[in-house]
Design a protein around this motif. Sequence first.
Motif: not given
Ligand code: MG
Length: 182
Positions: A43-45, A101-104
């Motif tokens: 997960s990329i915070l 896992l990226e948000d955008i």
């Molecule tokens: Mg990001």
Amino acid sequence: MNQATINNKIFEIFIRDKEISDIVNQISSQINKSDIKDPLFISILNGSFLFTADIFRKITIPNSEITFVKLSSYNGTETTGKVNTIIGLEHDLSNRNVIILEDIIDTGITLEKVIQILKEKNVAEIKIATLLFKPEAYQKSIPIDFIGKEIPNDFVIGYGLDYNEYGRNLPHIYKLKNKEKC
Ligand code: MG
Ligand code: 5GP
């Protein structure tokens, strides 16, 4: 709340929490149906923290693991250019199947850097899942395996995504009104 104001910028509602949860269900079920074995989710915070929590609790693949990383840029002492590095990656990644896992994903520059670093660590397979994707802004040719929703080239906040660190706690996703620049 149909609008949110942060630092005098007005954001209007764009993707409601109900739709976000439908998207999360859809991505997690696609991941569960994929043939990936013993995955390590990365997960990329910070932006991905809510998306990650919602996705991961729906994963049913045996031996799923998760870790959290941050990208940091620093000025190298020997070069003048900025170097991006990943902090928090302590796992032995050799021969691991990883799911980012990226948000955008916007230009794809961040994604390309992350993939480059993971490849140097001899991972076996890399899959990419992103909640949001901006096809008009994307500059790379790396295929994205799981896309929640394609959106226009607007600046969005909420559900983990920030504007100057604010707005991450908003339950819906909002977009900047009137296409102002942030
Ligand atoms: Mg990001
Ligand atoms: P890229 O490297 O693909 O251009 O951008 C990736 C990162 O930029 C994302 O992980 C996110 O942190 C940030 N970003 C890109 N577009 C947006 C946006 O519309 N809203 C917010 N809050 N962050 C964005």
